[in-house]
Design a protein around this motif. Structure first.
Motif, PDB file in Angstrom:
ATOM      1  N   MET B   9     -13.419 -54.857 -98.329  1.00  0.00           N
ATOM      2  CA  MET B   9     -13.473 -53.800 -97.305  1.00  0.00           C
ATOM      3  C   MET B   9     -13.084 -54.363 -95.939  1.00  0.00           C
ATOM      4  SD  MET B   9     -14.342 -50.947 -98.728  1.00  0.00           S
ATOM      5  CE  MET B   9     -14.823 -49.867 -97.375  1.00  0.00           C
ATOM      6  N   PRO B  10     -12.537 -53.518 -95.052  1.00  0.00           N
ATOM      7  CA  PRO B  10     -12.282 -53.985 -93.690  1.00  0.00           C
ATOM      8  C   PRO B  10     -13.613 -54.347 -93.024  1.00  0.00           C
ATOM      9  CG  PRO B  10     -11.762 -51.633 -93.928  1.00  0.00           C
ATOM     10  CD  PRO B  10     -12.167 -52.122 -95.254  1.00  0.00           C
ATOM     11  N   LYS B  11     -13.606 -55.345 -92.149  1.00  0.00           N
ATOM     12  CA  LYS B  11     -14.835 -55.733 -91.451  1.00  0.00           C
ATOM     13  C   LYS B  11     -15.387 -54.527 -90.696  1.00  0.00           C
ATOM     14  CE  LYS B  11     -14.097 -60.721 -90.911  1.00  0.00           C
ATOM     15  NZ  LYS B  11     -15.151 -61.175 -91.839  1.00  0.00           N
ATOM     16  N   ALA B  12     -16.721 -54.430 -90.685  1.00  0.00           N
ATOM     17  CA  ALA B  12     -17.379 -53.229 -90.151  1.00  0.00           C
ATOM     18  C   ALA B  12     -16.986 -52.977 -88.691  1.00  0.00           C
ATOM     19  CB  ALA B  12     -18.883 -53.383 -90.280  1.00  0.00           C
ATOM     20  N   GLU B  13     -16.822 -54.051 -87.928  1.00  0.00           N
ATOM     21  CA  GLU B  13     -16.580 -53.849 -86.495  1.00  0.00           C
ATOM     22  C   GLU B  13     -15.136 -53.445 -86.198  1.00  0.00           C
ATOM     23  OE1 GLU B  13     -17.538 -56.525 -88.006  1.00  0.00           O
ATOM     24  OE2 GLU B  13     -16.374 -58.288 -87.429  1.00  0.00           O
ATOM     25  N   LEU B  14     -14.278 -53.413 -87.227  1.00  0.00           N
ATOM     26  CA  LEU B  14     -12.869 -53.090 -86.981  1.00  0.00           C
ATOM     27  C   LEU B  14     -12.626 -51.590 -87.068  1.00  0.00           C
ATOM     28  CD1 LEU B  14     -10.832 -55.769 -88.958  1.00  0.00           C
ATOM     29  CD2 LEU B  14     -11.295 -55.636 -86.524  1.00  0.00           C
ATOM     30  N   LEU B  15     -11.684 -51.098 -86.309  1.00  0.00           N
ATOM     31  CA  LEU B  15     -11.251 -49.698 -86.413  1.00  0.00           C
ATOM     32  C   LEU B  15     -10.602 -49.486 -87.777  1.00  0.00           C
ATOM     33  CD1 LEU B  15      -9.571 -48.437 -83.117  1.00  0.00           C
ATOM     34  CD2 LEU B  15     -11.403 -47.366 -84.452  1.00  0.00           C
ATOM     35  N   ASP B  16     -10.830 -48.349 -88.398  1.00  0.00           N
ATOM     36  CA  ASP B  16     -10.234 -48.057 -89.713  1.00  0.00           C
ATOM     37  C   ASP B  16      -9.467 -46.733 -89.585  1.00  0.00           C
ATOM     38  OD1 ASP B  16      -9.571 -47.465 -92.272  1.00  0.00           O
ATOM     39  OD2 ASP B  16     -11.588 -47.606 -93.103  1.00  0.00           O
ATOM     40  N   PRO B  17      -8.226 -46.791 -89.064  1.00  0.00           N
ATOM     41  CA  PRO B  17      -7.484 -45.549 -88.807  1.00  0.00           C
ATOM     42  C   PRO B  17      -7.313 -44.677 -90.046  1.00  0.00           C
ATOM     43  CG  PRO B  17      -6.147 -47.513 -88.345  1.00  0.00           C
ATOM     44  CD  PRO B  17      -7.478 -47.987 -88.731  1.00  0.00           C
ATOM     45  N   GLN B  18      -7.081 -45.327 -91.197  1.00  0.00           N
ATOM     46  CA  GLN B  18      -6.917 -44.523 -92.426  1.00  0.00           C
ATOM     47  C   GLN B  18      -8.222 -43.782 -92.728  1.00  0.00           C
ATOM     48  OE1 GLN B  18      -5.643 -47.283 -95.522  1.00  0.00           O
ATOM     49  NE2 GLN B  18      -3.651 -46.292 -95.517  1.00  0.00           N
ATOM     50  N   GLY B  19      -9.323 -44.511 -92.602  1.00  0.00           N
ATOM     51  CA  GLY B  19     -10.622 -43.895 -92.863  1.00  0.00           C
ATOM     52  C   GLY B  19     -10.877 -42.745 -91.904  1.00  0.00           C
ATOM     53  N   LYS B  20     -10.510 -42.940 -90.654  1.00  0.00           N
ATOM     54  CA  LYS B  20     -10.698 -41.877 -89.632  1.00  0.00           C
ATOM     55  C   LYS B  20      -9.872 -40.651 -90.007  1.00  0.00           C
ATOM     56  CE  LYS B  20     -12.754 -43.792 -85.644  1.00  0.00           C
ATOM     57  NZ  LYS B  20     -13.709 -44.333 -86.629  1.00  0.00           N
ATOM     58  N   ALA B  21      -8.646 -40.894 -90.513  1.00  0.00           N
ATOM     59  CA  ALA B  21      -7.768 -39.770 -90.881  1.00  0.00           C
ATOM     60  C   ALA B  21      -8.405 -38.959 -92.016  1.00  0.00           C
ATOM     61  CB  ALA B  21      -6.412 -40.312 -91.317  1.00  0.00           C
ATOM     62  N   VAL B  22      -8.959 -39.663 -92.991  1.00  0.00           N
ATOM     63  CA  VAL B  22      -9.581 -38.946 -94.118  1.00  0.00           C
ATOM     64  C   VAL B  22     -10.823 -38.199 -93.631  1.00  0.00           C
ATOM     65  CG1 VAL B  22     -10.764 -39.238 -96.342  1.00  0.00           C
ATOM     66  CG2 VAL B  22      -8.674 -40.533 -95.851  1.00  0.00           C
ATOM     67  N   ALA B  23     -11.604 -38.856 -92.762  1.00  0.00           N
ATOM     68  CA  ALA B  23     -12.806 -38.200 -92.236  1.00  0.00           C
ATOM     69  C   ALA B  23     -12.422 -36.923 -91.486  1.00  0.00           C
ATOM     70  CB  ALA B  23     -13.560 -39.152 -91.325  1.00  0.00           C
ATOM     71  N   GLY B  24     -11.341 -36.995 -90.716  1.00  0.00           N
ATOM     72  CA  GLY B  24     -10.869 -35.815 -89.982  1.00  0.00           C
ATOM     73  C   GLY B  24     -10.467 -34.697 -90.937  1.00  0.00           C
ATOM     74  N   ALA B  25      -9.791 -35.080 -92.023  1.00  0.00           N
ATOM     75  CA  ALA B  25      -9.349 -34.073 -93.005  1.00  0.00           C
ATOM     76  C   ALA B  25     -10.569 -33.400 -93.646  1.00  0.00           C
ATOM     77  CB  ALA B  25      -8.497 -34.739 -94.077  1.00  0.00           C
ATOM     78  N   LEU B  26     -11.586 -34.189 -93.956  1.00  0.00           N
ATOM     79  CA  LEU B  26     -12.799 -33.618 -94.571  1.00  0.00           C
ATOM     80  C   LEU B  26     -13.459 -32.629 -93.611  1.00  0.00           C
ATOM     81  CD1 LEU B  26     -14.470 -36.677 -96.349  1.00  0.00           C
ATOM     82  CD2 LEU B  26     -12.896 -34.972 -97.275  1.00  0.00           C
ATOM     83  N   ALA B  27     -13.521 -33.015 -92.324  1.00  0.00           N
ATOM     84  CA  ALA B  27     -14.148 -32.115 -91.334  1.00  0.00           C
ATOM     85  C   ALA B  27     -13.355 -30.815 -91.237  1.00  0.00           C
ATOM     86  CB  ALA B  27     -14.222 -32.812 -89.987  1.00  0.00           C
ATOM     87  N   ARG B  28     -12.045 -30.916 -91.190  1.00  0.00           N
ATOM     88  CA  ARG B  28     -11.204 -29.695 -91.097  1.00  0.00           C
ATOM     89  C   ARG B  28     -11.388 -28.809 -92.327  1.00  0.00           C
ATOM     90  NH1 ARG B  28      -7.816 -33.349 -88.932  1.00  0.00           N
ATOM     91  NH2 ARG B  28      -6.614 -33.690 -90.820  1.00  0.00           N
ATOM     92  N   LEU B  29     -11.739 -29.416 -93.462  1.00  0.00           N
ATOM     93  CA  LEU B  29     -11.950 -28.612 -94.670  1.00  0.00           C
ATOM     94  C   LEU B  29     -13.388 -28.091 -94.740  1.00  0.00           C
ATOM     95  CD1 LEU B  29     -10.018 -30.924 -97.137  1.00  0.00           C
ATOM     96  CD2 LEU B  29      -9.416 -28.567 -96.548  1.00  0.00           C
ATOM     97  N   GLY B  30     -14.134 -28.344 -93.658  1.00  0.00           N
ATOM     98  CA  GLY B  30     -15.494 -27.818 -93.628  1.00  0.00           C
ATOM     99  C   GLY B  30     -16.508 -28.720 -94.299  1.00  0.00           C
ATOM    100  N   LYS B  31     -16.085 -29.899 -94.725  1.00  0.00           N
ATOM    101  CA  LYS B  31     -17.046 -30.834 -95.349  1.00  0.00           C
ATOM    102  C   LYS B  31     -17.652 -31.688 -94.228  1.00  0.00           C
ATOM    103  CE  LYS B  31     -15.350 -29.501 -99.311  1.00  0.00           C
ATOM    104  NZ  LYS B  31     -16.072 -28.445-100.046  1.00  0.00           N
ATOM    105  N   THR B  32     -18.627 -31.128 -93.562  1.00  0.00           N
ATOM    106  CA  THR B  32     -19.117 -31.779 -92.337  1.00  0.00           C
ATOM    107  C   THR B  32     -20.311 -32.706 -92.605  1.00  0.00           C
ATOM    108  OG1 THR B  32     -20.459 -29.810 -92.058  1.00  0.00           O
ATOM    109  CG2 THR B  32     -18.360 -29.860 -90.863  1.00  0.00           C
ATOM    110  N   GLU B  33     -20.718 -32.832 -93.876  1.00  0.00           N
ATOM    111  CA  GLU B  33     -21.885 -33.686 -94.138  1.00  0.00           C
ATOM    112  C   GLU B  33     -21.541 -35.173 -94.115  1.00  0.00           C
ATOM    113  OE1 GLU B  33     -20.363 -31.639 -96.273  1.00  0.00           O
ATOM    114  OE2 GLU B  33     -20.720 -32.166 -98.376  1.00  0.00           O
TER     115      GLU B  33
END
Lengths: 84, 84
Positions: B9-33
């Motif tokens: 896994m990427p080190k915790a303290e590093l930015l994870d742009p891919q992860g952020k993109a997926v998180a954004g997609a989930l939020a837009r789909l209403g999966k806010t949990e």
């Protein structure tokens, strides 16, 4: 906050060029005990609050529809944290 | 043939742009949990023959030196098949 791990691998019957490249590198380094390497993805989803049945159902749907491409990949594992 | 799974896994303290993109997609789909998504790699190494202590030592070295970049990644798990 609880973290759910989703693991995705390329379908077994598909060529895995990255995996082949790593396997070749291992062989060149004299690590000949490995007959194959396959590379997939590991997702960590952090959940706000409890992991309810609804969250579990959502994760399974997300794993199939968003985190993996069902044409070329399989979801091989979804791991929930042990209930504390 | 036995398969060993190495998870990186990427080190915790590093930015994870891919992860952020997926998180954004989930939020837009209403999966806010889900409060965060991080994406890493999962390697399956198939071993010719038995998994000896020497193979285990090799896998740990390979995981640190070849399968992960210790500057930006951590090896979070190495899973050996249960002894049959």
């Amino acid at each position: 906050m609880p973290t759910i791990v989703v693991e995705v691998m390329p379908k077994a019957e598909l060529l895995d060029p990255q995996g082949k490249a790593v396997a070749g590198a291992l062989a060149r380094l004299g690590k000949t005990e490995f007959s194959g390497v396959r590379i997939g993805k590991r997702f960590e989803l952090t959940v706000d609050g409890e992991i309810t049945d609804a969250v579990r159902a959502d994760v399974e749907k997300i794993a199939d529809e968003i985190l993996s491409n069902s044409v070329i990949e399989d979801v091989v594992a979804i791991t929930y944290p042990e209930a504390e």
